[in-house]
Design a protein around this motif. Structure first.
Motif, short mmCIF file in Angstrom:
data_model
loop_
_atom_site.label_atom_id
_atom_site.label_comp_id
_atom_site.label_asym_id
_atom_site.label_seq_id
_atom_site.Cartn_x
_atom_site.Cartn_y
_atom_site.Cartn_z
N LEU A 142 0.83 -1.20 0.00
CA LEU A 142 0.00 0.00 0.00
C LEU A 142 0.87 1.25 0.00
CD1 LEU A 142 -2.91 1.13 0.20
CD2 LEU A 142 -2.58 1.20 2.68
N SER A 143 0.71 2.09 -1.03
CA SER A 143 1.48 3.34 -1.09
C SER A 143 0.61 4.57 -0.90
CB SER A 143 2.24 3.44 -2.42
OG SER A 143 1.37 3.29 -3.52
N VAL A 144 -0.68 4.51 -1.24
CA VAL A 144 -1.62 5.60 -0.99
C VAL A 144 -2.91 5.01 -0.42
CG1 VAL A 144 -2.95 7.51 -1.96
CG2 VAL A 144 -0.68 6.95 -2.91
N GLY A 145 -3.28 5.44 0.79
CA GLY A 145 -4.49 4.95 1.41
C GLY A 145 -5.58 6.01 1.43
N ILE A 146 -6.38 6.00 2.48
CA ILE A 146 -7.48 6.96 2.60
C ILE A 146 -6.93 8.38 2.71
CG2 ILE A 146 -9.28 7.76 4.20
CD1 ILE A 146 -9.97 4.86 4.70
N GLY A 147 -7.60 9.31 2.03
CA GLY A 147 -7.18 10.70 2.10
C GLY A 147 -6.87 11.30 0.75
N ASP A 148 -6.90 10.48 -0.30
CA ASP A 148 -6.69 10.99 -1.65
C ASP A 148 -7.86 10.53 -2.52
OD1 ASP A 148 -5.28 12.06 -3.98
OD2 ASP A 148 -3.49 11.88 -2.73
N ASP A 149 -7.78 10.81 -3.82
CA ASP A 149 -8.88 10.44 -4.70
C ASP A 149 -9.09 8.93 -4.78
OD1 ASP A 149 -9.78 12.98 -5.50
OD2 ASP A 149 -8.10 13.17 -6.88
N ALA A 150 -8.03 8.19 -4.66
CA ALA A 150 -8.10 6.74 -4.74
C ALA A 150 -6.91 6.13 -4.01
CB ALA A 150 -8.11 6.27 -6.19
N ALA A 151 -7.02 4.87 -3.69
CA ALA A 151 -5.91 4.16 -3.06
C ALA A 151 -4.99 3.60 -4.15
CB ALA A 151 -6.42 3.04 -2.18
N VAL A 152 -3.75 3.37 -3.79
CA VAL A 152 -2.77 2.81 -4.71
C VAL A 152 -2.03 1.69 -3.99
CG1 VAL A 152 -0.73 3.22 -6.14
CG2 VAL A 152 -2.47 5.02 -5.89
N PHE A 153 -1.97 0.52 -4.61
CA PHE A 153 -1.24 -0.59 -4.01
C PHE A 153 -0.65 -1.46 -5.09
CE2 PHE A 153 -5.42 -2.32 -4.82
CZ PHE A 153 -5.17 -3.63 -5.21
N LEU B 270 -11.92 -6.64 9.96
CA LEU B 270 -10.67 -6.42 9.23
C LEU B 270 -9.46 -6.85 10.05
CD1 LEU B 270 -11.37 -2.89 7.66
CD2 LEU B 270 -11.41 -5.09 6.48
N ALA B 271 -9.50 -6.55 11.35
CA ALA B 271 -8.35 -6.87 12.21
C ALA B 271 -8.10 -8.37 12.29
CB ALA B 271 -8.59 -6.30 13.60
N LEU B 272 -9.16 -9.18 12.19
CA LEU B 272 -8.99 -10.64 12.28
C LEU B 272 -8.10 -11.18 11.16
CD1 LEU B 272 -12.62 -11.78 13.21
CD2 LEU B 272 -10.59 -11.83 14.67
N TYR B 273 -8.03 -10.46 10.05
CA TYR B 273 -7.25 -10.94 8.90
C TYR B 273 -6.12 -9.99 8.53
CZ TYR B 273 -11.17 -14.09 8.69
OH TYR B 273 -12.12 -15.03 9.04
N GLY B 274 -5.81 -9.05 9.40
CA GLY B 274 -4.72 -8.12 9.13
C GLY B 274 -4.97 -7.24 7.92
N MET B 275 -6.23 -6.89 7.67
CA MET B 275 -6.60 -6.12 6.50
C MET B 275 -6.66 -4.63 6.81
SD MET B 275 -9.66 -8.54 5.05
CE MET B 275 -10.04 -7.40 3.70
N GLN B 276 -6.67 -3.82 5.77
CA GLN B 276 -6.77 -2.37 5.92
C GLN B 276 -7.95 -1.82 5.13
OE1 GLN B 276 -3.11 0.03 5.88
NE2 GLN B 276 -2.01 -1.84 5.36
N LEU B 277 -8.61 -0.83 5.72
CA LEU B 277 -9.63 -0.07 5.02
C LEU B 277 -8.94 1.02 4.20
CD1 LEU B 277 -12.73 0.42 4.71
CD2 LEU B 277 -12.51 2.09 6.56
#
Length: 348
Positions: A31-42, A121-128
């Protein structure tokens, strides 16, 4: 007085900030860009490819306030979508959540929905990593997209069952539908749910996706077809049979059924197998494995504290897709493909 959502925020952006402020947005793991921009980048690691799926939970269609607390709604919306990744042997990584809110939902209730989302999400180490918040005229609409990864070219599919394969499932069935039945019965008579059936309520409100089981099946190299049980065992078996162009025979006495489910069915005069075949929302896996590998896989699952139950086989020499149920005393009959209908509610 409880504050209504529309009185808390005058625009969608403040609502999004309120409910996504707990997202970690940690760099790394692609993950290089998360919440806070127009879109996420991974990105995904070399040798892997992306799995993408989405699901929705709509008030009065998929859940009722009488049977689900707000946190349960958020949790289950995430878990049902993760289950689709598990059914392909994948690893869930990221989620995007869109929530459509009607005016009768409070800010506190929406906070609790997100509590359930983050818990799952925490059960699987995931990110929103994104989503949206909008208003709706009538009811709560919750849409979840999950992004995962799987080894390139190795995703498990419904179409890979072969004649001679053993058919299996990964855990107890029918408990979610029975739990809903019990919760609705309590709500209709305006009484507290009987704690004797707590494991059934938990199966309905707080299921867990079989991600670990899916990974074991993929890495074993012996798995054929795979599907998750979201709409009932009969429906999922039919999907495999039709996609793979095979005929499947299931032995009813081999189906994993808990003593609690048997007792509840007897108490209310219901056939427990109807919940198993047509109830849905168990989120176990059903699929096929190479016959010679089945015993070894069962031992491997047991070593990991998991269950793999052989319930039937793919028939050799039969070209017409279908499902045959072998009942006790040697009787057999075709098993219909009906399943949980999201337009009419749970199977009664």
């Amino acid at each position: 007085m409880r504050e209504r959502v529309l009185a808390v925020a005058k625009d969608e952006f403040s609502l999004i900030r309120r409910w996504t402020s707990r997202a970690s947005n940690q760099e790394g793991a692609g993950l290089s860009v998360g919440i806070g921009d127009d879109a996420a980048v991974f990105t995904v690691p070399d040798g892997m490819e992306v799995i993408a799926c989405c699901d929705a939970m709509i008030e009065t269609v998929h859940f009722l306030r009488e049977t689900m607390a707000p946190a349960d709604i958020g949790y289950k919306a995430i878990m049902s979508t993760i289950s689709d990744v598990a059914a392909m042997g994948g690893i869930p990584r990221y989620a995007l959540v869109t929530m459509g809110l009607s005016a009768d939902w409070t800010a506190e209730e929406c906070d609790r929905i997100y509590d359930g989302i983050y818990e799952a999400l925490a059960l699987y180490g995931m990110q929103l990593i994104g989503g949206d918040t909008v208003s709706t005229p009538d009811a709560l609409h919750l849409s979840v997209s999950v992004l995962g990864e799987v080894e390139r070219g190795r995703a498990l599919r419904r179409s890979a069952a072969r004649p001679g394969d053993v058919v299996f499932t990964t855990g107890r069935l029918g408990e979610s539908a029975a739990g809903l039945h019990a919760l609705l019965a309590a709500a209709r008579t305006d009484r507290e749910p009987d704690q004797e059936w707590e494991t059934l309520y938990a199966a309905h409100r707080r299921p867990q996706a079989a991600v670990h089981a899916g990974r074991l099946l993929l890495t074993s190299g012996a798995a054929g077809a795979l599907n998750d049980i979201s709409d009932g065992l009969a429906s999922e078996l039919w999907e495999i049979a039709e996609a793979s162009k095979v005929h499947i025979t299931i032995e009813q006495e081999r189906l994993p059924i808990s003593e609690t489910l048997r007792r509840y069915a007897a108490a209310v005069g219901h056939d427990p197998y109807r919940w198993i075949f047509y109830g849905g929302e168990d989120y176990q896996l059903v699929g096929t494995v190479d016959r010679e590998a089945a015993d070894g896989l069962q031992r491997q699952f047991a070593e990991h504290g998991l269950s793999l139950v052989c319930i039937g086989r793919v028939i050799e020499g039969e070209s017409e897709p279908g499902i045959t149920l072998c009942e006790p005393q040697g009787r057999s009959r075709p098993l219909g493909k009906e399943g949980f209908n999201h337009f009419s509610g749970a199977v009664e």
